[in-house]
Design an enzyme around this catalytic site. Structure first.
Site, PDB file in Angstrom:
ATOM      1  N   HIS A 180       4.734   1.200   6.854  1.00  0.00           N
ATOM      2  CA  HIS A 180       4.869   1.337   5.403  1.00  0.00           C
ATOM      3  C   HIS A 180       6.317   1.519   5.039  1.00  0.00           C
ATOM      4  O   HIS A 180       7.006   2.316   5.676  1.00  0.00           O
ATOM      5  CB  HIS A 180       4.251   2.652   4.923  1.00  0.00           C
ATOM      6  CG  HIS A 180       2.783   2.628   4.855  1.00  0.00           C
ATOM      7  ND1 HIS A 180       2.071   1.510   4.542  1.00  0.00           N
ATOM      8  CD2 HIS A 180       1.886   3.603   5.038  1.00  0.00           C
ATOM      9  CE1 HIS A 180       0.802   1.811   4.550  1.00  0.00           C
ATOM     10  NE2 HIS A 180       0.660   3.074   4.860  1.00  0.00           N
ATOM     11  N   LYS A 238       0.826  -1.215   0.000  1.00  0.00           N
ATOM     12  CA  LYS A 238       0.000   0.000   0.000  1.00  0.00           C
ATOM     13  C   LYS A 238       0.853   1.255   0.000  1.00  0.00           C
ATOM     14  O   LYS A 238       0.510   2.250  -0.634  1.00  0.00           O
ATOM     15  CB  LYS A 238      -0.911  -0.047   1.234  1.00  0.00           C
ATOM     16  CG  LYS A 238      -1.982   0.991   1.260  1.00  0.00           C
ATOM     17  CD  LYS A 238      -2.932   0.716   2.398  1.00  0.00           C
ATOM     18  CE  LYS A 238      -2.194   0.727   3.709  1.00  0.00           C
ATOM     19  NZ  LYS A 238      -2.289  -0.368   4.590  1.00  0.00           N
ATOM     20  N   ARG A 241      10.029  -9.459  11.183  1.00  0.00           N
ATOM     21  CA  ARG A 241       9.569 -10.850  11.287  1.00  0.00           C
ATOM     22  C   ARG A 241       9.306 -11.397   9.893  1.00  0.00           C
ATOM     23  O   ARG A 241       8.682 -10.704   9.078  1.00  0.00           O
ATOM     24  CB  ARG A 241       8.231 -10.913  12.050  1.00  0.00           C
ATOM     25  CG  ARG A 241       8.362 -10.726  13.537  1.00  0.00           C
ATOM     26  CD  ARG A 241       7.044 -11.073  14.244  1.00  0.00           C
ATOM     27  NE  ARG A 241       6.084  -9.979  14.202  1.00  0.00           N
ATOM     28  CZ  ARG A 241       4.925  -9.987  14.859  1.00  0.00           C
ATOM     29  NH1 ARG A 241       4.566 -11.035  15.575  1.00  0.00           N
ATOM     30  NH2 ARG A 241       4.104  -8.968  14.784  1.00  0.00           N
ATOM     31  N   ARG A 272       7.333 -13.060   7.023  1.00  0.00           N
ATOM     32  CA  ARG A 272       5.885 -13.186   6.876  1.00  0.00           C
ATOM     33  C   ARG A 272       5.534 -14.581   6.377  1.00  0.00           C
ATOM     34  O   ARG A 272       6.252 -15.157   5.575  1.00  0.00           O
ATOM     35  CB  ARG A 272       5.373 -12.151   5.888  1.00  0.00           C
ATOM     36  CG  ARG A 272       5.544 -10.742   6.406  1.00  0.00           C
ATOM     37  CD  ARG A 272       5.155  -9.690   5.385  1.00  0.00           C
ATOM     38  NE  ARG A 272       5.394  -8.358   5.910  1.00  0.00           N
ATOM     39  CZ  ARG A 272       5.673  -7.296   5.162  1.00  0.00           C
ATOM     40  NH1 ARG A 272       5.718  -7.404   3.856  1.00  0.00           N
ATOM     41  NH2 ARG A 272       5.886  -6.133   5.720  1.00  0.00           N
ATOM     42  N   GLY A 299       6.989  -3.574  -9.695  1.00  0.00           N
ATOM     43  CA  GLY A 299       8.286  -3.379  -9.047  1.00  0.00           C
ATOM     44  C   GLY A 299       8.141  -2.338  -7.963  1.00  0.00           C
ATOM     45  O   GLY A 299       7.122  -1.642  -7.896  1.00  0.00           O
TER      46      GLY A 299
HETATM   47  P1  GDP Z   1       2.765  -1.815   2.834  1.00  0.00           P
HETATM   48  O1  GDP Z   1       2.786  -1.488   4.271  1.00  0.00           O
HETATM   49  O2  GDP Z   1       1.438  -2.334   2.411  1.00  0.00           O
HETATM   50  O3  GDP Z   1       3.283  -0.715   1.969  1.00  0.00           O
HETATM   51  O4  GDP Z   1       3.744  -3.006   2.630  1.00  0.00           O
HETATM   52  P2  GDP Z   1       5.286  -3.067   2.970  1.00  0.00           P
HETATM   53  O5  GDP Z   1       5.743  -1.919   3.746  1.00  0.00           O
HETATM   54  O6  GDP Z   1       5.555  -4.411   3.472  1.00  0.00           O
HETATM   55  O7  GDP Z   1       5.894  -2.851   1.532  1.00  0.00           O
HETATM   56  C1  GDP Z   1       5.978  -3.821   0.683  1.00  0.00           C
HETATM   57  C2  GDP Z   1       7.361  -3.964   0.131  1.00  0.00           C
HETATM   58  O8  GDP Z   1       7.196  -4.346  -1.205  1.00  0.00           O
HETATM   59  C3  GDP Z   1       8.250  -2.738   0.060  1.00  0.00           C
HETATM   60  O9  GDP Z   1       9.571  -3.184   0.177  1.00  0.00           O
HETATM   61  C4  GDP Z   1       7.958  -2.182  -1.338  1.00  0.00           C
HETATM   62  O10 GDP Z   1       8.983  -1.421  -1.893  1.00  0.00           O
HETATM   63  C5  GDP Z   1       7.795  -3.440  -2.088  1.00  0.00           C
HETATM   64  N1  GDP Z   1       6.926  -3.359  -3.251  1.00  0.00           N
HETATM   65  C6  GDP Z   1       5.770  -2.663  -3.405  1.00  0.00           C
HETATM   66  N2  GDP Z   1       5.229  -2.921  -4.622  1.00  0.00           N
HETATM   67  C7  GDP Z   1       6.064  -3.809  -5.225  1.00  0.00           C
HETATM   68  C8  GDP Z   1       6.037  -4.497  -6.481  1.00  0.00           C
HETATM   69  O11 GDP Z   1       5.137  -4.325  -7.298  1.00  0.00           O
HETATM   70  N3  GDP Z   1       7.057  -5.354  -6.740  1.00  0.00           N
HETATM   71  C9  GDP Z   1       8.056  -5.583  -5.854  1.00  0.00           C
HETATM   72  N4  GDP Z   1       9.002  -6.451  -6.190  1.00  0.00           N
HETATM   73  N5  GDP Z   1       8.119  -4.976  -4.666  1.00  0.00           N
HETATM   74  C10 GDP Z   1       7.132  -4.094  -4.360  1.00  0.00           C
END
Ligand code: GDP
Length: 437
Positions: A40, A15, A305, A307, A417
């Site tokens: 995030h 997100k 942690r 997931r 990405g």
């Molecule tokens: P959030 O809290 O929902 O934003 O989730 P996170 O903080 O766990 O973030 C997700 C991770 O995935 C981060 O390291 C982002 O940069 C990464 N990310 C988000 N969208 C993408 C994607 O489309 N592809 C890849 N490979 N990584 C992504």
């Protein structure tokens, strides 16, 4: 225009990136529930920010950010985050960060109670982040909470802390922990409250005025739909309402002023902490989980942690779409599945010999059911950084279309990405309209 953005699954759907992308098109970004457990990760060029409490919009210098009345705020964590991003070059001032008078405060005894409560539950523990968020919401519902507006009056703050601590200490001591002292808490919290004072505002009034002036407002949910205290996998849930209805209450915005709801959905599922997870990859599928975890960096951004990873759960996602009324879906992390030979989608739950497509209320049922899968071929080629839908491998396109059809909502954006420009915006989608408008 007011848009709500919510994770459709158990959180960490990516997100952060989508909100950050969308924030460009909005004037105000507000949070409406939860506390500093959001975690995030936002990447802007070479710089990376981890935000727990502040809306992602804070990184954009011309945005106003709001912490709504539905939130619980730990003043210490608030300023740790403000100081951290200030050090990273972001200017944070009261004219662009507003904290609701009606938000509740997380006090040091809430943290102590969170530990006690998890210890007491033993094997049944919820897997909370131990930041005092649950106990602060308990006090809110119990009508003993301390709101930001109360704390601004030193006498009232002292009175409330002394009264609440009497009760809290009984429990803290019962579980063998040392009692906390009211004078020490007040000494710790008072300078933080004084520092908070200029940021405090009547945020729902501010948002109503902003709407009248036709400013564009993004309401950012934390955690996600299946962690909602009413609609999630109770009791393994958060203590607030991330679902779209919660946005109205927690930001103080009339429901009919909300223009649209965007669901963030990942191409697979993950879950942190305890709680049922029907499509979890276990045993023979552990190598796939491992691959996804590594490629998708599926480690808690705050806690680190690892997931739990699982296949896309269309039953759960359809449930989320129905509850929130998603107008459009942003589908994230397509590239993470690039190396798989085949991808599975759970289209039904089999329990006691019957297949159902509804999401059960009982956690025990969710543990016992057998997911019914539809297997699709993988695409075995890189989608990383693709910006056009028609440039995706045919099997990747088929997978995306299958998800959209089974969930019954348009997919308006596909993330390929972690970077902002690694994104497909679907032509003619509702989502594209929000981007353009
Ligand atoms: P959030 O809290 O929902 O934003 O989730 P996170 O903080 O766990 O973030 C997700 C991770 O995935 C981060 O390291 C982002 O940069 C990464 N990310 C988000 N969208 C993408 C994607 O489309 N592809 C890849 N490979 N990584 C992504």
């Amino acid at each position: 225009m007011i848009i709500v953005i919510i994770g459709a699954q158990w959180g960490d759907e990516g997100k952060g990136k989508v909100v950050d992308l969308l924030a460009d098109r909005f004037d105000i970004v507000a949070r409406y529930q939860g506390g500093h457990n959001a975690g995030h990760s936002v990447y802007v060029g070479e710089r990376s920010f981890v935000l727990r409490l502040l809306p992602s919009g804070i990184i954009h210098p011309d945005k106003v950010c709001v912490l709504g009345n539905g939130m619980v705020i730990d003043p210490k964590a608030f300023f740790e985050e403000v100081d951290q991003i200030t050090e990273q070059g972001v200017v944070v001032s009261p004219d662009r960060l507003k904290v609701s008078t009606r938000a509740h405060l997380i006090m040091p005894y809430h943290r102590a109670l969170d530990h006690t409560s998890e210890e007491r539950l033993g094997n049944e523990k919820i897997g909370t982040t131990l930041r005092g968020i649950g106990p602060a919401y308990e006090d809110k519902a119990g009508r003993r909470g301390i709101r930001v507006s109360d704390a601004l009056s030193p006498d009232l703050l002292k009175l409330r802390v002394e009264r609440n601590l009497e009760e809290a200490n009984r429990i803290i001591v019962l579980y063998g922990n040392p009692p906390l002292r009211a004078d020490e808490i007040i000494e710790e919290i008072s300078p933080l409250i004084e520092r908070l004072r200029p940021f405090v505002a009547e945020t729902s009034h501010f948002l109503a005025g902003a709407r009248k002036e036709k400013r564009r407002i993004l309401l950012e949910g934390a955690q996600a739909t299946l962690l909602d205290v009413d609609h999630g996998t109770y009791p393994y849930v958060t203590s607030s309402n991330p679902t779209a209805g919660g946005a109205s209450v927690g930001a103080g915005i009339p429901p009919h002023h909300i223009t649209g709801v965007l669901g963030i959905v990942r191409t697979y599922a993950t879950r942190v902490g305890e709680g049922p997870f029907p499509t979890e990859m276990l045993d023979a599928e552990e190598p796939i989980a491992h691959l996804i975890r590594e490629r998708g960096n599926e480690y808690g951004s705050v806690t680190k942690r690892p997931r739990r990873c699982g296949w896309f759960d269309a039953v759960a996602t359809r449930y989320a779409a129905e509850l929130n009324g998603f107008d459009s879906i942003a589908l994230t992390k397509l590239d993470v599945l690039d190396e798989l030979y085949e991808v599975k989608v759970c289209t039904g739950y089999e329990l006691d010999g019957r297949v159902s497509d509804t999401f059960p209320a009982v956690s025990q049922d969710l543990r016992q059911l057998r997911p019914v899968y539809r297997t699709l071929p993988g695409w075995k080629s890189s989608t990383l950084g693709t910006t056009r839908f028609d440039e995706l491998p045919p099997n990747a396109r088929a997978y995306v279309e299958f998800l959209s059809d089974t969930v019954g909502v348009e997919i308006g954006l596909i993330s390929t990405g972690p970077e902002r420009d690694q994104t497909i915006i679907m032509e003619g989608s509702t989502m594209e309209g929000w981007f353009a408008g």
